[in-house]
Design a protein around this motif. Structure first.
Motif, PDB file in Angstrom:
ATOM      1  N   TYR A  67      17.204  -7.365  17.664  1.00 53.36           N
ATOM      2  CA  TYR A  67      16.185  -6.102  17.423  1.00 53.36           C
ATOM      3  C   TYR A  67      14.958  -6.587  17.444  1.00 53.36           C
ATOM      4  O   TYR A  67      14.764  -7.889  16.932  1.00 53.36           O
ATOM      5  CB  TYR A  67      16.241  -5.130  15.977  1.00 53.36           C
ATOM      6  N   LYS A  68      13.984  -5.956  18.126  1.00 53.82           N
ATOM      7  CA  LYS A  68      12.388  -6.662  18.072  1.00 53.82           C
ATOM      8  C   LYS A  68      11.545  -5.457  17.479  1.00 53.82           C
ATOM      9  O   LYS A  68      11.522  -4.377  17.806  1.00 53.82           O
ATOM     10  CB  LYS A  68      12.040  -6.804  19.470  1.00 53.82           C
ATOM     11  N   ASP A  69      10.820  -6.028  16.626  1.00 52.59           N
ATOM     12  CA  ASP A  69       9.941  -5.051  15.776  1.00 52.59           C
ATOM     13  C   ASP A  69       8.486  -5.515  15.749  1.00 52.59           C
ATOM     14  O   ASP A  69       8.181  -6.668  15.490  1.00 52.59           O
ATOM     15  CB  ASP A  69      10.462  -4.923  14.319  1.00 52.59           C
ATOM     16  N   ALA A  70       7.619  -4.615  15.760  1.00 53.88           N
ATOM     17  CA  ALA A  70       6.112  -5.279  15.736  1.00 53.88           C
ATOM     18  C   ALA A  70       5.726  -5.840  14.264  1.00 53.88           C
ATOM     19  O   ALA A  70       5.112  -6.823  14.254  1.00 53.88           O
ATOM     20  CB  ALA A  70       5.182  -4.043  16.019  1.00 53.88           C
ATOM     21  N   SER A  71       6.289  -5.447  13.145  1.00 60.61           N
ATOM     22  CA  SER A  71       6.122  -6.070  11.759  1.00 60.61           C
ATOM     23  C   SER A  71       6.831  -7.270  11.527  1.00 60.61           C
ATOM     24  O   SER A  71       6.394  -8.422  11.110  1.00 60.61           O
ATOM     25  CB  SER A  71       6.293  -5.012  10.953  1.00 60.61           C
ATOM     26  N   ASN A 110      25.912  -0.808   7.195  1.00 60.85           N
ATOM     27  CA  ASN A 110      24.507  -1.343   7.511  1.00 60.85           C
ATOM     28  C   ASN A 110      23.822  -1.390   8.960  1.00 60.85           C
ATOM     29  O   ASN A 110      24.734  -1.934   9.775  1.00 60.85           O
ATOM     30  CB  ASN A 110      24.434  -2.722   6.871  1.00 60.85           C
ATOM     31  N   PHE A 111      22.539  -1.055   9.074  1.00 61.42           N
ATOM     32  CA  PHE A 111      22.284  -1.220  10.402  1.00 61.42           C
ATOM     33  C   PHE A 111      20.611  -1.411  10.489  1.00 61.42           C
ATOM     34  O   PHE A 111      19.935  -0.979   9.428  1.00 61.42           O
ATOM     35  CB  PHE A 111      22.555  -0.120  11.223  1.00 61.42           C
ATOM     36  N   TRP A 112      20.112  -1.769  11.473  1.00 59.73           N
ATOM     37  CA  TRP A 112      18.580  -1.912  11.795  1.00 59.73           C
ATOM     38  C   TRP A 112      18.327  -1.761  13.285  1.00 59.73           C
ATOM     39  O   TRP A 112      18.683  -2.592  13.996  1.00 59.73           O
ATOM     40  CB  TRP A 112      18.479  -3.458  11.274  1.00 59.73           C
ATOM     41  N   MET A 205      27.984 -13.293  19.869  1.00 57.07           N
ATOM     42  CA  MET A 205      26.608 -13.386  20.026  1.00 57.07           C
ATOM     43  C   MET A 205      26.162 -12.025  20.736  1.00 57.07           C
ATOM     44  O   MET A 205      26.688 -11.690  21.807  1.00 57.07           O
ATOM     45  CB  MET A 205      26.112 -14.553  20.797  1.00 57.07           C
ATOM     46  N   ALA A 206      24.803 -11.536  20.369  1.00 58.09           N
ATOM     47  CA  ALA A 206      24.274 -10.179  21.139  1.00 58.09           C
ATOM     48  C   ALA A 206      23.176 -10.566  22.264  1.00 58.09           C
ATOM     49  O   ALA A 206      22.698 -11.593  22.137  1.00 58.09           O
ATOM     50  CB  ALA A 206      23.549  -9.432  19.961  1.00 58.09           C
ATOM     51  N   GLU A 207      23.266  -9.737  23.103  1.00 56.72           N
ATOM     52  CA  GLU A 207      22.314 -10.003  24.378  1.00 56.72           C
ATOM     53  C   GLU A 207      20.932  -9.557  23.910  1.00 56.72           C
ATOM     54  O   GLU A 207      21.004  -8.782  23.135  1.00 56.72           O
ATOM     55  CB  GLU A 207      22.590  -9.425  25.622  1.00 56.72           C
ATOM     56  N   ASN A 208      20.006 -10.126  24.306  1.00 59.99           N
ATOM     57  CA  ASN A 208      18.555 -10.073  23.969  1.00 59.99           C
ATOM     58  C   ASN A 208      18.034  -8.756  24.336  1.00 59.99           C
ATOM     59  O   ASN A 208      16.728  -8.359  23.866  1.00 59.99           O
ATOM     60  CB  ASN A 208      17.577 -11.292  24.345  1.00 59.99           C
ATOM     61  N   ILE A 213      20.831  -3.756  15.243  1.00 60.78           N
ATOM     62  CA  ILE A 213      21.721  -4.697  14.546  1.00 60.78           C
ATOM     63  C   ILE A 213      22.487  -4.116  13.909  1.00 60.78           C
ATOM     64  O   ILE A 213      22.080  -3.351  12.928  1.00 60.78           O
ATOM     65  CB  ILE A 213      20.894  -5.845  14.019  1.00 60.78           C
ATOM     66  N   THR A 214      23.766  -4.488  13.729  1.00 65.91           N
ATOM     67  CA  THR A 214      24.869  -3.510  12.896  1.00 65.91           C
ATOM     68  C   THR A 214      25.663  -4.412  12.162  1.00 65.91           C
ATOM     69  O   THR A 214      26.107  -5.698  12.588  1.00 65.91           O
ATOM     70  CB  THR A 214      25.964  -2.929  14.126  1.00 65.91           C
TER      71      THR A 214
END
Length: 438
Positions: A67-71, A110-112, A205-208, A213-214
């Protein structure tokens, strides 16, 4: 583990003391020199600290995804696992046929990130068995070599709120080899050490390209590999053999790129804390990436100037999450903790409730209608009393963090707001009793 204790600094910058109406009425009726004073404009300067690493060995929940997040930046979560040996005693009068080899995964809830998008996970064989570090542990920063090509890849769509089991079929070639070796009673099934040398384990591993995210449970059935086969005699009997994760040698690995975020310059270690004033009037807390906070009251003793004798009647700390920083992608954790440390940041105790026994958890209040009055609150009366009038090495500090299980197994997070120009900001409210001689 290289866990550091967390930090947050609260400065009493301005004090607006209001004599309450009851004390004025009492003064008019009785010639008293006691006053009740309510201080409600103590500003809060929160610091953010980054742990250098977090122990993740043996956790009952693992996280997978990207996961990509600005913060917060770009985060990838992988899981490395050794599997426990298992076997059966074959009957010479029977034959055996392979059916399937499956990986079972049960979501933890849980997840994000965006749960409406599909996630793609690749599964690699480890090149070597997992062994512990010199200090006998495994951390979120530990990375082990894998084979260059994945055994297989799979996609899934997260199902927040439902713990629906995923059943992922592994390559048949691996399952057939495993069954054949079980039937021929190969000696690597004799001990765990031999088994792990033959089959070191897997890395998921997750792909980019992922946007979520779980979390998944880790137990005897979840994240386990099950061999389905048939025992053939006068009739066919379906059988299964499960290889569970050996949690003594399994851990979550986190990659975190904070480039171009407010946290880009933050270095690990409590000595490198950054005050909220240097982070856009914000402070950051998040599990697994290792952000937490420290609280001090450096100007607490200024309240002694309010009278000849000053006593603390009550003190409440209010912490406000940044509006818009929490939503369906980033849920506020219901539980956060305050810890008391000495001047060297050595943990001494929790902050307890008024009964002296119950650990406070932040008392989250949620404003579902407008979102403006969502906050955490702590009764810090005893802490303020114990530190009022102290200096130097006698002055204690407060550390603010997620509970340990959430810090090591989830990406639960809070961004606290501390803008003095805003009505709702982190603050300390204190009620004093003041005595002055006539």
């Amino acid at each position: 583990m290289k866990k550091l204790l967390y930090s947050l600094i609260i400065m009493i910058a301005t004090i607006c003391a209001c004599q309450d109406e009851n004390s004025e009425l009492g003064q008019s009726l009785v010639n008293s020199s006691f006053y009740n004073v309510y201080v409600d404009t103590c500003t809060v300067d929160i610091s953010t600290i980054l742990m250098d690493s977090i122990e993740t060995r043996g956790d009952s929940i693992c996280q997978l995804g990207h996961y990509k997040d600005a913060s917060w930046g770009e985060v990838s979560a992988a899981y490395y696992a050794e599997y426990s040996k298992n076997s059966f005693t074959p009957n010479e009068d029977y034959s055996y046929s392979f059916d399937s080899l499956v990986l079972r995964m049960t979501p933890s809830g849980n997840f994000w990130g965006d749960t409406l998008t599909q996630q793609r996970i690749s599964v690699y064989r480890l090149k070597q068995a997992i062994y512990l570090d010199d200090d006998e542990d495994l951390y979120n920063s530990t990375i082990l070599p894998t084979e260059s090509m994945p055994l297989f890849s799979f996609t899934f769509t997260p199902t927040p709120g439902r713990k629906k089991e995923l059943e992922i079929r592994l390559p048949d070639e691996l399952g057939k080899e495993l069954l054949n070796d079980l039937v021929t009673e190969e000696d690597y099934f004799d001990s765990q050490d031999k088994f792990k040398e033959k089959f070191p384990g897997l890395a998921l591993m997750a792909e980019n390209s992922g946007e979520c995210i779980t979390g998944f449970m880790v137990n005897d059935s979840s994240m386990a590999i099950t061999l389905h086969y048939k025992e053939i005699a006068s009739q066919r009997t379906e059988k299964e053999l499960t290889f569970s994760v050996n949690t003594d040698y399994a851990y979550a690995s986190i990659r975190h790129d904070r480039t171009s975020t407010p946290l880009a310059t933050l270095e690990s270690g409590i000595e490198n804390l950054i005050h909220s004033g240097s982070l856009g009037r914000r402070a950051y807390m998040q599990g697994l990436t290792g952000f937490y906070n420290q609280i001090e009251f450096p100007h607490l003793n200024n309240l002694q100037d309010a009278g000849e004798i000053v006593s603390i009647e009550s003190a409440t700390l209010y912490l406000y999450p940044l509006a818009g920083s929490y939503n369906r992608l980033n849920q506020l954790p219901e539980d956060i903790r305050l810890y008391i440390t000495d001047e060297n940041n050595v943990l001494e105790d929790y902050v307890y409730g008024s009964d002296g026994v119950t650990v406070q958890t932040g008392n989250l209040t949620v404003d579902d209608m407008f979102g403006r009055d969502t906050y955490y609150s702590f009764d810090v009366t005893e802490f303020i009393r114990n530190n009022f009038g102290t200096w130097g090495i006698k002055r204690q500090k407060l550390l603010l963090s997620l509970p340990e299980n959430e810090m090591t197994m989830t990406f639960n997070q809070i961004i606290f707001t501390n803008d003095p120009d805003q009505e709702r900001q982190c603050r300390l409210e204190i009620r004093l009793k003041i005595y002055n001689e006539k």
